[in-house]
Design an enzyme around this catalytic site. Structure first.
Site, mmCIF file in Angstrom:
data_model
loop_
_atom_site.group_PDB
_atom_site.id
_atom_site.type_symbol
_atom_site.label_atom_id
_atom_site.label_comp_id
_atom_site.label_asym_id
_atom_site.label_seq_id
_atom_site.Cartn_x
_atom_site.Cartn_y
_atom_site.Cartn_z
ATOM 1 N N GLU A 91 -0.358 2.314 8.723
ATOM 2 C CA GLU A 91 -1.438 2.084 9.691
ATOM 3 C C GLU A 91 -1.136 0.917 10.629
ATOM 4 O OE1 GLU A 91 -5.393 2.184 7.939
ATOM 5 O OE2 GLU A 91 -6.305 1.453 9.790
ATOM 6 N N GLY A 146 0.861 -1.182 0.000
ATOM 7 C CA GLY A 146 0.000 0.000 0.000
ATOM 8 C C GLY A 146 0.897 1.231 0.000
ATOM 9 N N LEU A 147 0.343 2.342 0.410
ATOM 10 C CA LEU A 147 1.158 3.557 0.346
ATOM 11 C C LEU A 147 2.422 3.447 1.188
ATOM 12 C CD1 LEU A 147 -1.518 6.353 0.156
ATOM 13 C CD2 LEU A 147 0.227 5.782 -1.527
ATOM 14 N N ALA A 148 2.292 2.903 2.399
ATOM 15 C CA ALA A 148 3.472 2.817 3.257
ATOM 16 C C ALA A 148 4.495 1.853 2.654
ATOM 17 C CB ALA A 148 3.064 2.381 4.656
ATOM 18 N N GLY A 149 4.037 0.649 2.287
ATOM 19 C CA GLY A 149 4.962 -0.373 1.798
ATOM 20 C C GLY A 149 5.568 -0.020 0.451
ATOM 21 N N HIS A 155 -13.514 2.817 10.925
ATOM 22 C CA HIS A 155 -12.816 3.355 9.757
ATOM 23 C C HIS A 155 -11.299 3.210 9.812
ATOM 24 C CE1 HIS A 155 -12.023 6.079 6.458
ATOM 25 N NE2 HIS A 155 -11.294 6.835 7.228
ATOM 26 N N ARG A 199 -13.332 13.757 14.258
ATOM 27 C CA ARG A 199 -14.189 12.603 13.994
ATOM 28 C C ARG A 199 -14.769 11.968 15.253
ATOM 29 N NH1 ARG A 199 -10.485 9.894 9.218
ATOM 30 N NH2 ARG A 199 -10.941 11.538 7.741
#
Ligand SMILES: Cc1cc2nc3c(=O)[nH]c(=O)nc-3n(C[C@H](O)[C@H](O)[C@H](O)COP(=O)(O)OP(=O)(O)OC[C@H]3O[C@@H](n4cnc5c(N)ncnc54)[C@H](O)[C@@H]3O)c2cc1C
Length: 638
Positions: free
Chosen positions: A425, A42-45, A401, A330
């Site tokens: 995350e 994902g974005l991090a990896g 979420h 939130r």
């Protein structure tokens, strides 16, 4: 277990620079001799794998998806924060840092958050260089919008597809390195165990989800970028495949799990409409820039929205939090929606909904402007509900979420297992008890592009320049046997109930007793109910199909098995934290007006839990949170 945060000494503003200078380096010629496994693309990896390969390390990247582009990151809609101050509206590194610490209800590590704010501006430059088509003003400058918990506009976006565009950028960087042979991509591979040799992470065991083959992979360091665990609740806005297994397996091998009970419940999701649903859909927080949230003033008012006159509407966020209004954070917005519905003022068939109304914005700006800003979100809403948000208000309700908890990491993003790093995350690092909107993408990319590449050499420089351990090492054999036996046990169980039915029942316990509001007796009940349900699962689950080909029921069974243990730990963590903070609302700890009552004397710490064996309660450790710069005050958005 010792929780040493390794926070550098010196003034807050200088800590990161000093740390970079004090850190050890790996000689450029030696970098290719180090193998690094990155699990998750994902974005991090993807950002970490491409950057580490660009630096010269030999990288192996793993994902259970058929392509890195399918990671859950692609779902991110609203935007990514950065302290660029393009709007000249008073933003600064310090303000982003302060908003994040305050938004997290003073339960995050000050030094990490300051570094995040510092590197935020670099992320935008990096992504623009990779070709990410951020929205622009007429004059060409990148555009910004506002997100919750901030009074400045610092959110960069690409319509409602920010995650997708950022992921395509990160993926193109990754593809370049795959093409150059510096990253070996293992798509369709699910990590099912971590291999620890002499106390250091040295490899992983994977299952090829297409062929069923169980394989061993060794390296000098392992990076977990495996995302969040919101699906423990069954219904959430996360991708259906998001799960905790990689992090949980590392936890069982010695990585402390931090603040597992901190869950973010997002206020603007499409309400649950029936029992058949397996997924919830987010309506991005960006909609709160122009949409106004309200509910009828009178309980039981079932008139259609357009027949409820202005004076009988309660714009409750604007009323309760006049300075932040519809952009209250939130946790606060979600709880307010729940309160309204608990009072019988909810809308829609189930009564579990409030309105998000664009009428005023359309009257003021015109439908075209609203379409340009949010058109794709309105389309999604229309496809799911059959209603047009241009003509009537959206109905929204809070849903699970994001998970602020995750594997504990020090300032170097290393877990309590040396050599096992955790980013994105999957770690607990920067958001405290509540994450601000548009800050997850910022953190994932900060970790991958700008933090890990500086901190991992510090560890590797101490690792002998020898090949990674051979995969016939006894620890690899043992871990492989464990995976084979677990898989076999699931397949041969021959019970009567489906994996999904167990997942649903676990999710209901979690939502009812460890969701938006928690209390002692509910949590104690959950701690009794979850192990009993887990035992029933072990005895009676039925996994159809075989192990030597694509078998999604088998994949889910392994993940749900780990969710049971995680769910129990989340409840224990929530029970131990006798205060309310951020997303963790203990009904016993509130002020008369219903606001969360924090207890800084007793609970200004990170809870980190150490695995002690199956059926044994984890050991509770604490990392004290010390604020040098920020004063811990009662959060107010009034
Ligand atoms: C609907 C939605 C909208 C959002 N919008 C925003 C937004 O606008 N702004 C914002 O800042 N945040 C947003 N978020 C949050 C944000 O999208 C996520 O926190 C972030 O994308 C997580 O990125 P990640 O790289 O850590 O993990 P992920 O993107 O979840 O990637 C996890 C990766 O790990 C792999 N993986 C996991 N387990 C294994 C395993 N065992 N073996 C092999 N591979 C594995 C997966 O295949 C995947 O590649 C949103 C979240 C949702 C649900």
């Amino acid at each position: 277990m010792i929780l040493d945060s390794k926070t550098p000494s010196g003034p807050l503003e200088n800590k990161w620079d000093k740390h970079i200078m004090d850190g050890k380096l790996v000689n450029p010629a030696d970098k290719r001799k180090y193998d690094i496994i990155v699990v998750g693309t994902g974005l991090a990896g993807a950002s970490a794998a491409s950057t580490l390969a660009e630096l010269g390390y030999s990288v192996k990247a793993f994902t259970f998806h058929d392509s890195p582009r399918r990671a859950h990151s692609i779902a991110a809609q609203g935007g990514i924060n950065a302290a660029k101050n393009y709007q000249n509206d008073g933003d600064s590194v310090y303000r982003l840092f302060y908003d994040t610490v305050k938004g997290g209800d003073f339960r995050s590590r000050e030094s990490n958050v300051y570094r995040l704010a510092q590197v935020s501006a670099n992320i935008i430059d990096q992504c623009v260089a990779l070709g990410v088509p951020f929205a622009r003003e007429y004059g060409g400058l990148l555009a910004n919008r506002s997100f919750g918990g901030a009074q400045v506009s610092r959110t960069f976006y690409a319509r409602g597809q920010t995650g997708q565009q950022l992921l395509l950028g990160a993926y193109s960087g990754l593809s370049r390195q795959i093409g150059l042979g510096n990253v070996e991509l293992y798509a369709n591979h699910e990590m099912l165990d971590l291999v620890v040799i002499d106390g250091h992470a040295r490899g992983i065991i994977t299952r090829n989800v297409i062929t069923g083959s169980i394989d061993k992979h060794s390296a000098h360091a392992v990076v977990l970028a495996t995302g969040g665990y919101g699906n423990v609740f069954y219904l959430s806005t996360s991708a259906l495949n998001s799960n905790v297994t990689a992090a949980w397996r590392a936890h069982r091998k010695g990585a402390a799990f931090a603040n597992p009970c901190y869950t973010q419940i997002h206020p603007t999701c499409i309400p649950v409409s029936g029992d058949y649903q397996s997924k919830l859909t987010l309506m991005s927080e960006s909609l709160r820039n122009d949409g106004r949230i309200w509910a009828p003033k009178n309980p039981g008012d079932q008139r259609p929205a357009d027949q409820i006159p202005e004076e009988e509407r309660d714009y409750y966020l604007e009323r309760k939090y006049p300075s932040f209004g519809n952009l209250a954070p939130r946790d606060i917005s979600s709880r307010s929606a729940k309160e309204v519905c608990d009072e019988g003022r909810g809308v829609g068939e189930t009564g579990l909904g409030v309105y998000l109304d664009f009428k005023d914005a359309i009257d003021r700006l015109g439908e075209d402007v609203i379409r340009e800003r949010y058109g794709n979100l309105f389309d999604i809403y229309h496809e799911i509900t059959g209603e047009s948000a241009y003509k009537q208000p959206m109905r929204i309700y809070p849903a699970v979420h994001y998970t602020m908890g995750g594997l504990w990491v020090d300032y170097n993003l290393m877990s309590t297992i040396p050599g096992c790093f955790v980013i994105g995350e999957a770690n607990f690092s920067d958001h405290g008890a509540n994450r601000l909107g548009a800050s997850a993408l910022m953190q994932g990319l900060a970790d991958g592009y700008f933090v890990l590449p500086y901190t991992i050499p510090h560890y590797l420089a101490e690792v002998p320049r020898e090949p990674a351990p051979p995969v016939d090492h006894p620890e690899f054999t043992k871990a492989e046997e464990d995976v084979v036996n677990r898989t076999k046990a699931l397949l041969e169980n021959n019970g009567k109930q489906s994996v999904n039915s167990f997942h649903k029942r676990l999710g209901k316990i979690m939502w009812d007793k460890c969701g938006m509001a928690r209390n002692k007796s509910g949590l104690e009940e959950a701690i009794r109910e979850i192990p009993a349900l887990r035992q029933e699962f072990e005895e009676d689950v039925r996994v159809l199909g075989a192990g030597d080909n694509l078998n999604q029921s088998l994949e889910m069974a392994g993940r749900v098995a780990d969710f049971f243990e995680l769910g129990e730990l989340m409840c224990r963590d929530a029970l131990a934290r006798e205060e309310s903070c951020g997303g963790h609302f203990r009904e016993e700890h509130q002020y008369e007006d219903g606001e969360a009552r924090r207890d800084d004397e007793g609970f200004a710490h990170v809870s980190a839990w150490e695995w002690k064996g199956k059926d044994q309660p984890q050991e509770h450790h604490q990392e004290k949170l010390e604020y040098e710069r920020v004063k811990m005050v009662t959060r107010s958005y009034k």
